[in-house]
Design a protein around this motif. Structure first.
Motif, PDB file in Angstrom:
ATOM      1  N   LEU A 351      -4.786  -1.660   4.495  1.00  0.00           N
ATOM      2  CA  LEU A 351      -5.843  -2.316   5.266  1.00  0.00           C
ATOM      3  C   LEU A 351      -7.153  -1.530   5.185  1.00  0.00           C
ATOM      4  N   GLN A 352      -7.046  -0.200   5.230  1.00  0.00           N
ATOM      5  CA  GLN A 352      -8.250   0.624   5.135  1.00  0.00           C
ATOM      6  C   GLN A 352      -8.901   0.493   3.758  1.00  0.00           C
ATOM      7  N   GLN A 353      -8.077   0.418   2.722  1.00  0.00           N
ATOM      8  CA  GLN A 353      -8.613   0.231   1.379  1.00  0.00           C
ATOM      9  C   GLN A 353      -9.331  -1.107   1.245  1.00  0.00           C
ATOM     10  N   GLN A 354      -8.746  -2.149   1.825  1.00  0.00           N
ATOM     11  CA  GLN A 354      -9.302  -3.490   1.663  1.00  0.00           C
ATOM     12  C   GLN A 354     -10.507  -3.737   2.559  1.00  0.00           C
ATOM     13  N   TYR A 355     -10.442  -3.261   3.790  1.00  0.00           N
ATOM     14  CA  TYR A 355     -11.453  -3.649   4.772  1.00  0.00           C
ATOM     15  C   TYR A 355     -12.277  -2.468   5.300  1.00  0.00           C
ATOM     16  N   GLY A 356     -11.801  -1.263   5.134  1.00  0.00           N
ATOM     17  CA  GLY A 356     -12.559  -0.099   5.599  1.00  0.00           C
ATOM     18  C   GLY A 356     -12.897  -0.161   7.075  1.00  0.00           C
ATOM     19  N   PHE A 357     -11.908  -0.487   7.914  1.00  0.00           N
ATOM     20  CA  PHE A 357     -12.210  -0.692   9.341  1.00  0.00           C
ATOM     21  C   PHE A 357     -12.487   0.617  10.084  1.00  0.00           C
TER      22      PHE A 357
END
Length: 411
Positions: A351-357
């Motif tokens: 998720l961090q790779q895709q969206y960088g939240f």
């Protein structure tokens, strides 16, 4: 399926007579899972930063760099370097000469590293991707010597890319002491012009200290005609870098060191590895604390199943088999926590790779990247899994043996 494993699985999944045991068992699994997920995420973030730094250096650093094993300079026509020119793995061979000098522009002055390179330096690296301004990669024309400086170095001098006056470059003369009555007599003075461009690697080591110029200027400035401080290499496409490094090392002998990109930035990556190791050790201690919940769960389960132990002994089970039941349950809790934790950690990393939240700052553009970089390495996952299993198994072994001896085998 062994007897102990079968009974332990039933105990783990079935309801206990005391509801608190189920809750504590669930808390134990969650504690191990959270600690495991934290290990996955933290180590993956360190990997992300390391890969990001490596990518930044890649555009400036060569694939392989040959430097003298002793001393700073070596003759350009030395036997080892002559052999290197004929190496079948080498696509581009480029001589360089580096040294420290004083730059002056008006009333501003700063110490800098002058890196003299050959014209093929542009083919050796991706320097074109790092250039700013309207200029191109040009190191000299006619009698003028050009120097492409790091963008932060220009800021220290209070200059812009369009500065059209020459920079004054000073270097000490070889073998002479500084004459305090006439310092200029002990210094070599040269001039460098800015070709309406500068470079930005996004690393202070280069952006604030380096000036790239032609190697003839560097040799003249440092009085090192016919010498090099290193030879930078680009290998033929498809060549395995580590295998080529070994072959080149054997070819040129022990008088030289062959450095890959990580070794060229050994200090930077060593610090990052130490930080990663320290984080791993601290999180392992947290994991050990989480495993104490398992001991509490097994303690209550052992007391709760004392009557079952008597029944099993009557059916022919020996004390070791009964003790192994509770040992196996502790191991199953650790295994379940490890698997769930790794799954959660991988999901969060994806998720961090895709969206960088999870960002690095509140304002966009304040950093090189806007969100924490993440890179999952298979070796790290294997180390984490082995660590969780080892810590879990070790933490429950002695308490279970003691509890079994006290509440089960003596029943």
């Amino acid at each position: 399926m062994t007897f102990s494993f079968y009974i332990a699985k039933r105990y783990l999944l079935s309801k206990k007579s005391h509801h608190a045991i189920n809750i504590i068992s669930g808390v134990s699994v969650c504690g191990v899972a959270i600690a495991t997920a934290a290990l996955v995420c933290i180590l993956s973030v360190f990997n992300g930063f390391q890969d990001m730094v490596a990518d930044l250096f890649t555009a400036f650093d060569p694939e392989l760099k040959v430097v003298p094993a002793q001393g700073k300079f070596v003759p350009a026509d030395a036997d080892g370097l002559e052999k290197l020119k004929t190496c079948g793995d080498v696509d581009i061979y480029s001589e360089t000469l580096e040294g420290n000098a004083l730059l002056m522009a008006g009333n501003s002055q700063v110490m800098a590293t002058i890196k003299g390179v050959e014209d093929n330096f542009e083919q050796l690296t991706d320097i074109d991707q790092l250039l700013l301004g309207d200029g191109v990669f040009d190191l000299g024309v006619d009698v003028l010597d050009y120097g492409i400086a790091g963008i932060n170095l220009l800021k220290q001098l209070g200059l812009s890319i369009d500065y059209d006056q020459p920079l004054q470059v000073f270097a000490p003369r070889r073998g002479e002491r500084l004459d305090l009555t006439d310092p200029s007599a002990s210094l070599i003075q040269e001039e460098l012009y800015l070709p309406r461009t500068a470079f930005r690697v996004k690393q202070n080591k280069y952006d604030s200290h380096y000036v790239i110029t032609n190697i003839a200027f560097a040799r003249r400035l440092f009085e090192k005609q016919g010498y090099v401080s290193s030879v930078e290499l680009r290998l033929k496409p498809g060549t395995d870098i580590q295998a080529a490094k070994t072959r080149i090392s054997q070819l040129i002998g022990s008088d030289y060191k062959v450095l890959d990109r990580y070794e060229q930035q050994a200090d930077t990556f060593k610090i990052m590895q130490i930080e990663k190791l320290i984080s791993y050790i601290f999180l392992t201690f947290i994991l050990l604390i989480a495993c104490f919940n398992i001991v509490g769960s097994l303690s209550m389960l052992t007391i709760d199943k004392r009557q079952d132990a008597i029944t099993l002994r009557s059916l022919g089970a020996d004390n070791k088999q009964i003790s192994d039941i509770f040992m196996m349950e502790g191991r199953m809790i650790c295994l379940a926590g490890a698997v769930i934790g790794i799954a959660i950690g991988l999901t969060l990393c994806l998720l961090q790779q895709q969206y960088g939240f999870i960002g690095l700052g509140s304002s966009s553009g304040s950093y090189i990247i806007n969100a924490y970089p993440v890179s999952v390495h298979l070796l790290d996952l294997l180390i984490i899994f082995a660590t969780v299993i080892a810590v879990g198994f070790i933490s429950v072994w002695y308490p279970v043996r003691r509890l079994s001896k006290k509440y089960v085998t003596n029943s």
